[in-house]
Design a protein around this motif. Structure first.
Motif, PDB file in Angstrom:
ATOM      1  N   THR A  62       0.878  -1.193  -0.102  1.00 37.30           N
ATOM      2  CA  THR A  62       0.163   0.005   0.002  1.00 37.30           C
ATOM      3  C   THR A  62       1.053   1.437   0.219  1.00 37.30           C
ATOM      4  OG1 THR A  62      -0.069   0.025   2.357  1.00 37.30           O
ATOM      5  CG2 THR A  62      -1.909  -1.064   1.102  1.00 37.30           C
ATOM      6  N   SER A  65       0.896   3.311  -3.265  1.00 40.13           N
ATOM      7  CA  SER A  65      -0.163   4.070  -3.588  1.00 40.13           C
ATOM      8  C   SER A  65      -0.119   5.599  -3.031  1.00 40.13           C
ATOM      9  CB  SER A  65      -1.419   3.593  -2.870  1.00 40.13           C
ATOM     10  OG  SER A  65      -1.518   3.712  -1.551  1.00 40.13           O
ATOM     11  N   GLU A  89       0.551  -5.191  -9.895  1.00 39.84           N
ATOM     12  CA  GLU A  89      -0.656  -4.306  -9.947  1.00 39.84           C
ATOM     13  C   GLU A  89      -0.153  -2.868  -9.299  1.00 39.84           C
ATOM     14  OE1 GLU A  89      -3.989  -2.192 -10.628  1.00 39.84           O
ATOM     15  OE2 GLU A  89      -3.484  -4.277 -11.434  1.00 39.84           O
ATOM     16  N   ALA A  90       0.484  -3.137  -8.262  1.00 35.98           N
ATOM     17  CA  ALA A  90       0.852  -1.933  -7.452  1.00 35.98           C
ATOM     18  C   ALA A  90       1.920  -1.078  -8.266  1.00 35.98           C
ATOM     19  CB  ALA A  90       1.671  -2.351  -6.056  1.00 35.98           C
ATOM     20  N   SER A  93      -0.515   0.946 -10.894  1.00 38.92           N
ATOM     21  CA  SER A  93      -1.333   1.782 -10.365  1.00 38.92           C
ATOM     22  C   SER A  93      -0.367   3.064  -9.951  1.00 38.92           C
ATOM     23  CB  SER A  93      -1.807   1.268  -9.088  1.00 38.92           C
ATOM     24  OG  SER A  93      -2.667   0.250  -9.307  1.00 38.92           O
ATOM     25  N   ALA A  94       0.796   2.712  -9.363  1.00 35.09           N
ATOM     26  CA  ALA A  94       1.832   3.857  -9.046  1.00 35.09           C
ATOM     27  C   ALA A  94       2.385   4.612 -10.411  1.00 35.09           C
ATOM     28  CB  ALA A  94       2.927   3.565  -8.305  1.00 35.09           C
ATOM     29  N   HIS A  95       2.351   3.962 -11.623  1.00 38.10           N
ATOM     30  CA  HIS A  95       2.698   4.527 -12.845  1.00 38.10           C
ATOM     31  C   HIS A  95       1.640   5.548 -13.456  1.00 38.10           C
ATOM     32  CE1 HIS A  95       3.429   4.830 -17.112  1.00 38.10           C
ATOM     33  NE2 HIS A  95       4.769   4.853 -16.820  1.00 38.10           N
ATOM     34  N   GLN A  96       0.483   5.240 -13.125  1.00 34.22           N
ATOM     35  CA  GLN A  96      -0.591   5.726 -13.453  1.00 34.22           C
ATOM     36  C   GLN A  96      -0.941   6.969 -12.745  1.00 34.22           C
ATOM     37  OE1 GLN A  96      -4.091   2.762 -13.301  1.00 34.22           O
ATOM     38  NE2 GLN A  96      -3.299   1.741 -15.252  1.00 34.22           N
ATOM     39  N   ARG A  97      -0.594   7.159 -11.500  1.00 33.44           N
ATOM     40  CA  ARG A  97      -0.249   8.395 -10.809  1.00 33.44           C
ATOM     41  C   ARG A  97       0.803   9.230 -11.153  1.00 33.44           C
ATOM     42  NH1 ARG A  97       0.987   8.457  -6.502  1.00 33.44           N
ATOM     43  NH2 ARG A  97       2.008   6.307  -6.145  1.00 33.44           N
ATOM     44  N   THR A 114       6.042  -5.839 -15.993  1.00 37.25           N
ATOM     45  CA  THR A 114       4.807  -5.104 -16.026  1.00 37.25           C
ATOM     46  C   THR A 114       4.278  -4.750 -17.492  1.00 37.25           C
ATOM     47  OG1 THR A 114       5.792  -3.001 -15.825  1.00 37.25           O
ATOM     48  CG2 THR A 114       5.424  -4.189 -13.845  1.00 37.25           C
TER      49      THR A 114
END
Length: 314
Positions: A62, A65, A89-90, A93-97, A114
């Motif tokens: 987490t 995030s 997935e983590a 998600s961090a890359h998308q942010r 990934t």
């Protein structure tokens, strides 16, 4: 300004690899930024290192995030071990942010898994270059650089090259003067010339994604004293100049001229280390027209003269 760095640890990790980004960023003000460095794993609790001791992990995935920078400092030497779906997935998600994602040494394998590096250039430890290229053909492997950036992602070569990569991040974000200050505190060069090929005893392993180019490159390596033009070399590869230039850049991560210069310099290093040839003789055998030209390129690439290099190994 504050930035949070999340460093991922796994069972059997090398403490050195884990400490490289930690010692670079932790406990210091860098420019106008305070970096908060934390280590996480897939599960909290004790985690064994490969050095005979354990470390206590107080964060799980987490942490990704909220992190501004996610660093995978290494990976299992058994690179057939794939990262878990939760880890992938983590990272995504961090890359998308818009977090920056860093894969040091074998950590490049995790980034590759990934899909973030597909169509991009990346590097890893030279000893695993052939395996990496075969496993991830959609990635342009630049096997002889110390580090390379591709968008939000960065990858580095093996072990100590992680320091080069971390310092380059500081240089990009805060400028050369600040990066130099950090390098001085770590007692390391602020920027090393050359790539990881200078540390390789045997040639970098290559994949067979382009057998024609691979064979041509090996042929050139056996006769570096000859003259090579792009047009003549493209003809020998049965390609147009444009196709040869494009495919060669995809295959090696650099232009033909830059690759040829590097090969000549690396060959000259071996001659300096293993023979008593004069500098003039080495220059000619390695394909340089004059010793003056050779000395210039050698010093420009490695930061020392050929004579100084020889003294290091004799």
């Amino acid at each position: 300004m504050k930035k949070q760095i999340a460093i991922f640890a796994f069972e059997g990790i090398s403490p050195f690899h884990l400490s490289v980004p930690a010692i670079t960023f932790s406990g210091r003000e860098i420019g106008d930024t305070h970096y908060e460095v934390s280590v996480c794993a897939e599960r909290k609790g004790l985690l064994k290192t490969n050095a005979g001791f354990s470390i206590e992990i107080t964060h799980d995935l987490t942490l990704f995030s909220t992190a501004d920078i996610v660093i995978i400092p290494s990976w299992h030497e058994d690179v057939s071990i794939t990262p878990s779906a939760a880890l992938v997935e983590a990272i995504l998600s961090a890359h998308q942010r818009n977090a920056q994602i860093i894969g040091l040494c074998l950590g490049a394998y995790v980034l590759a898994a990934t899909g973030l590096l597909d169509g991009q250039s990346a590097t890893t430890h030279w000893a695993f270059a052939g395996d990496f290229a075969a496993r991830f053909p959609a990635i342009r492997l630049a096997a002889d650089v110390l580090y390379i950036k591709a968008g939000q992602c960065m990858t580095s070569a093996g072990t100590a090259a992680g320091l080069d990569c971390c310092l380059s991040m500081i240089r990009e974000q805060h400028g050369a003067e600040v990066a130099n200050q950090v390098a001085r505190s770590l007692v390391v060069p602020p920027h090393r010339q050359g790539g990881q090929a200078q540390y390789i005893v045997q040639p970098i392993p290559t994949s067979k994604r382009n057998g024609r180019l691979d064979d041509l490159m090996e042929e050139i390596r056996t006769n570096l004293a000859a003259d090579y033009s792009i047009d003549q070399t493209a003809d020998k590869a049965l390609m147009s100049r444009r196709t040869f230039t494009r495919q060669f850049k995809q295959r090696t991560g650099k232009s033909f001229g830059d690759w040829l210069l590097d090969e000549r310099l690396f060959y000259s290093q071996r001659l300096l280390e293993t023979t008593s040839l004069t500098i003039e003789q080495i220059a000619l055998q390695a394909g340089f027209n004059t010793s003056v030209t050779y000395r210039y390129h050698f010093s420009n690439q490695f930061g020392v003269s050929p004579i100084a290099w020889r003294k290091t190994f004799v």
